[in-house]
Design a protein around this motif. Structure first.
Motif, mmCIF file in Angstrom:
data_model
loop_
_atom_site.group_PDB
_atom_site.id
_atom_site.type_symbol
_atom_site.label_atom_id
_atom_site.label_comp_id
_atom_site.label_asym_id
_atom_site.label_seq_id
_atom_site.Cartn_x
_atom_site.Cartn_y
_atom_site.Cartn_z
ATOM 1 N N ALA A 1 0.839 -1.205 0.000
ATOM 2 C CA ALA A 1 0.000 0.000 0.000
ATOM 3 C C ALA A 1 0.869 1.248 0.000
ATOM 4 N N GLY A 2 0.330 2.325 -0.545
ATOM 5 C CA GLY A 2 1.029 3.596 -0.425
ATOM 6 C C GLY A 2 1.132 4.392 -1.707
ATOM 7 N N TYR A 3 1.333 5.648 -1.530
ATOM 8 C CA TYR A 3 1.381 6.606 -2.633
ATOM 9 C C TYR A 3 2.549 6.317 -3.586
ATOM 10 N N ASP A 4 2.262 6.462 -4.874
ATOM 11 C CA ASP A 4 3.301 6.286 -5.889
ATOM 12 C C ASP A 4 3.118 7.379 -6.940
ATOM 13 N N GLU A 5 4.104 8.225 -7.081
ATOM 14 C CA GLU A 5 3.905 9.342 -8.008
ATOM 15 C C GLU A 5 3.865 8.892 -9.458
ATOM 16 N N LYS A 6 4.229 7.643 -9.730
ATOM 17 C CA LYS A 6 4.150 7.151 -11.097
ATOM 18 C C LYS A 6 2.715 6.784 -11.489
ATOM 19 N N ASP A 7 1.821 6.708 -10.509
ATOM 20 C CA ASP A 7 0.423 6.386 -10.793
ATOM 21 C C ASP A 7 -0.431 7.602 -10.451
ATOM 22 N N THR B 1 -3.463 8.043 -10.265
ATOM 23 C CA THR B 1 -4.654 7.805 -9.451
ATOM 24 C C THR B 1 -4.298 7.327 -8.050
ATOM 25 N N SER B 2 -3.007 7.307 -7.755
ATOM 26 C CA SER B 2 -2.566 6.886 -6.434
ATOM 27 C C SER B 2 -2.936 7.968 -5.419
ATOM 28 N N VAL B 3 -3.469 7.541 -4.283
ATOM 29 C CA VAL B 3 -3.981 8.506 -3.319
ATOM 30 C C VAL B 3 -2.904 8.908 -2.315
ATOM 31 N N PRO B 4 -2.634 10.211 -2.222
ATOM 32 C CA PRO B 4 -1.690 10.663 -1.200
ATOM 33 C C PRO B 4 -2.366 10.484 0.147
ATOM 34 N N TYR B 5 -1.879 9.599 0.923
ATOM 35 C CA TYR B 5 -2.628 9.137 2.075
ATOM 36 C C TYR B 5 -1.779 9.252 3.325
ATOM 37 N N SER B 6 -2.212 10.113 4.221
ATOM 38 C CA SER B 6 -1.524 10.152 5.504
ATOM 39 C C SER B 6 -2.571 9.882 6.580
ATOM 40 N N SER B 7 -2.125 9.530 7.750
ATOM 41 C CA SER B 7 -3.058 9.077 8.784
ATOM 42 C C SER B 7 -4.068 10.182 9.139
ATOM 43 N N ARG B 8 -3.624 11.420 9.030
ATOM 44 C CA ARG B 8 -4.519 12.525 9.355
ATOM 45 C C ARG B 8 -5.764 12.499 8.464
#
Lengths: 523, 104
Positions: A231-237, A239-246
């Motif tokens: 799981a986790g953000y990938d700038e190559k995608d 549609t990848s969601v920048p996801y932090s716990s906040r």
């Protein structure tokens, strides 16, 4: 001890204690593949040499006390739509029969960097389009529980390989049920993640607004371990969601979405995703949970044995103190129609890249003289006519039709609007309920050949899994028992956006009641 | 919603798919059945409903505008180019070669 039968948790503990090595573990899997794969046809490619080399490196790291964690030294398989640089990747299609990717999928790199050992590539329906692996250009994958039946699809190779203990886990893709349905048919755990949670970079696309990548494994605990890595953000995608716990509670809120600009992306890059540890919530108490049973998922089409198994699961959960209540998702009846309109529209566009020019099969022959009469258009039409199988062709035709001038409004636009209604119904329900449960599939695994010539019947069999993908929410299939004929049945647990911790928590508590996941097929 | 063979042929043409006669007949029949099933959507009132094309709420996703490779200095360029071309059915002087688009 048969090492290939271990869960990731058990194997990683054994490796840590020095009871066996990764080479032992990998050899056990390779031997198992040799022994049973001719019966089930899960693997399209086995890279024994590469696997043993990776395993030896893992053992060396462990000896030097530089182990990379729980997945270090664990053998696994990839569905053959994940690009691995230098390793043939076919999407189970003739059109990519000899394709060697020049780069690797992000998730492969993440697993490699965590020390996991890639055994090879497993079967799928061509370009993941199908519900049985019968659309593979390289033969059907048979169900380890009954070799006359399908393993499900499209991640049938992944599910069968895990169920047959040929590997410890596998990755699949889920566009409309392609992880959950085979997991249900083969009695493994399979997770469809929240759209955007796992990078799709380097994975061949079917329907880009539905496609997700997820794990199939032998226990819910293992699923959580794998998710921690992939799981986790990938700038190559994109549609990848920048996801932090906040943001874990509401990155979809209107107020927050305004903030989705560059500052948030920059933060996601710099904090490298403050993702939850998915193993942490597994053993939390589920007593306070409120679960909904959407009545549309328990309609007439559900086979009686599936109904019996799921009703028993509901009783078991009630005994654990979970509050369960019937509810309704009225737009579910439109899910199949909107799913197939949007999926096939997107597929027709995604498959246009296979044109015989840049890579893959081509009507352009190597001999220049034979090409003298071939114009560009004939290269396209001949390559595509010869290279694609029946379901890929049907998808292209259907999608081209629904996107063509004069029909776009009636099909694609209408479907996208009804998609909004489905999404909103889920959002409303998750204000009231923590999770929803249902069967994964109206039937257990069906016979090979039973539905393949009737695409509409095949499409309709996805009725309980496809509503999830248009909404983008996560759902898991967890083994819930067997029909009187001994065929596995899966329980589907659905949650809100980014609700994976809660889904896995309930799945974990449920699977420990009867421990169905521990039962193995006789192969 | 019965698709005629002629319509089916037209779709195949738009999609750049060369289909055999028996495929055309089969697809005309199968697609008609599926399209019939899609018709049920017409009963839904969507007058004031916005379409959903994606679910993340993300938009305008671009990478940061900064140099990521020094094209002149990078030795991997040639290697990368070779890797990318490796799968092309026909190439010449480091380019992909295709049949002519226009007649002479």
């Amino acid at each position: 001890m048969e090492l290939n039968k271990l869960t990731i948790k058990e194997a990683s503990e054994g490796l840590k204690k020095g009871e066996f090595t990764s080479v032992d573990l990998t050899k056990a899997c390779l031997e198992r593949i040799k022994e049973v794969d001719k019966k089930i046809n899960a693997f399209l490619l086995v890279d024994g040499e590469g696997a043993l080399k990776a395993a030896a490196e893992s053992d060396k790291r462990r000896k030097e006390k530089k182990s990379l964690g729980q997945l270090d030294g664990i053998p696994y398989a990839l569905k053959d739509v994940f690009c691995v640089e230098g390793m043939k990747t076919t999407a189970a299609s003739k059109i990519l029969e000899d394709f060697i990717p020049p780069y690797s999928a992000t998730v492969y790199e993440k697993l490699r960097d965590a020390g996991a050992v890639l055994l090879g590539k497993v079967n799928t329906d061509e370009f993941t389009m199908g519900s049985s692996t019968e659309n593979s250009a390289f033969g059907v994958t048979k169900n380890p529980w009954d070799l006359t039946r399908v393993s499900g699809g499209s991640s049938g190779g992944s599910a069968a390989a895990v169920a047959a203990d040929e590997c410890l886990f596998a990755l699949g893709t889920d566009t409309g049920g392609s992880i959950r349905q085979p997991a249900s048919f083969c009695s493994t755990v399979g997770l469809k993640v929240t759209y955007g949670l796992v990078s799709r970079y380097g994975v061949m696309s079917y329907a880009s607004s539905f496609d997700t990548i997820g794990p199939l494994a032998k226990s819910t605990e293992d699923i959580a371990i794998i998710l921690n890595t992939i799981a986790g953000y990938d700038e190559k995608d994109g549609t990848s969601v920048p996801y932090s716990s906040r943001e874990s509670r509401g990155w979809r809120d209107e107020s927050r979405s305004k903030e989705l600009g560059s500052s948030r992306l920059a933060r996601a890059r710099s904090n490298n995703n403050l993702l939850p540890d998915y193993t942490k919530s597994l053993n939390k108490d589920i007593k306070e949970m409120k679960i909904g049973l959407p009545k549309e998922f328990f309609g007439k089409g559900i086979e009686s044995e599936v109904r019996r198994v799921i009703e028993k699961a509901i009783e078991d959960l009630k005994k654990m103190g979970v509050k369960i209540e019937e509810t309704s998702l009225p737009s579910t009846k439109y899910a199949i129609a909107i799913y197939y309109i949007i999926a096939k529209s997107e597929a027709s566009s995604n498959l246009s890249r296979y044109d015989g020019i840049k890579y893959g099969m081509s009507a352009i022959s190597k001999q220049p003289s034979a090409n003298s009469k071939l114009d560009l258009r004939s290269v396209y039409t001949k390559t595509r006519g010869d290279g694609f199988g029946p379901e890929a062709k049907r998808s292209i035709m259907l999608g081209t039709y629904t996107l063509s001038a004069g029909y776009y409004d009636a099909y694609y636009k209408k479907a996208s609007q009804v998609r909004t209604l489905i999404k909103e119904e889920y959002e409303e329900l998750f204000k009231k309920f923590d999770l929803l449960i249902s069967p994964v599939s109206p039937t257990p695994s069906f016979k090979i050949g039973e539905k393949i010539d009737d695409p509409l019947t095949m499409y309709l069999s996805d009725v309980l899994t496809v509503p999830i993908n248009p909404a983008g929410i996560p759902a898991v299939s967890v083994p819930a028992g067997f029909t009187k004929d001994g065929l596995p049945v899966g329980l589907q647990i659905m949650g809100p956006m980014l609700g994976e911790p809660k889904i896995l928590q309930l799945a974990r508590s449920y699977e420990e009641i009867n421990k169905w996941y521990k039962r193995k097929p006789n192969l | 919603m019965a698709l005629s063979k002629k319509e089916t042929k037209k779709i195949a043409d738009l999609a750049r798919l060369k289909l055999k006669e028996e495929e055309l007949a089969k697809f005309a029949d199968q697609l008609s059945g599926v399209l019939d099933n899609f018709k049920m959507l017409s009963e839904v009132n969507t007058k004031n409903t916005k379409p959903t094309s994606q679910v993340t709420g993300l938009n305008n996703i671009c990478r940061e505008d900064k140099k990521i490779l020094d094209w002149k200095a990078n030795k991997d360029i040639k290697k990368n180019r070779e890797k990318l071309l490796m799968n092309a059915p026909k190439q010449e002087d480091g380019f992909i070669k295709v049949p002519g688009v226009f007649e002479e």
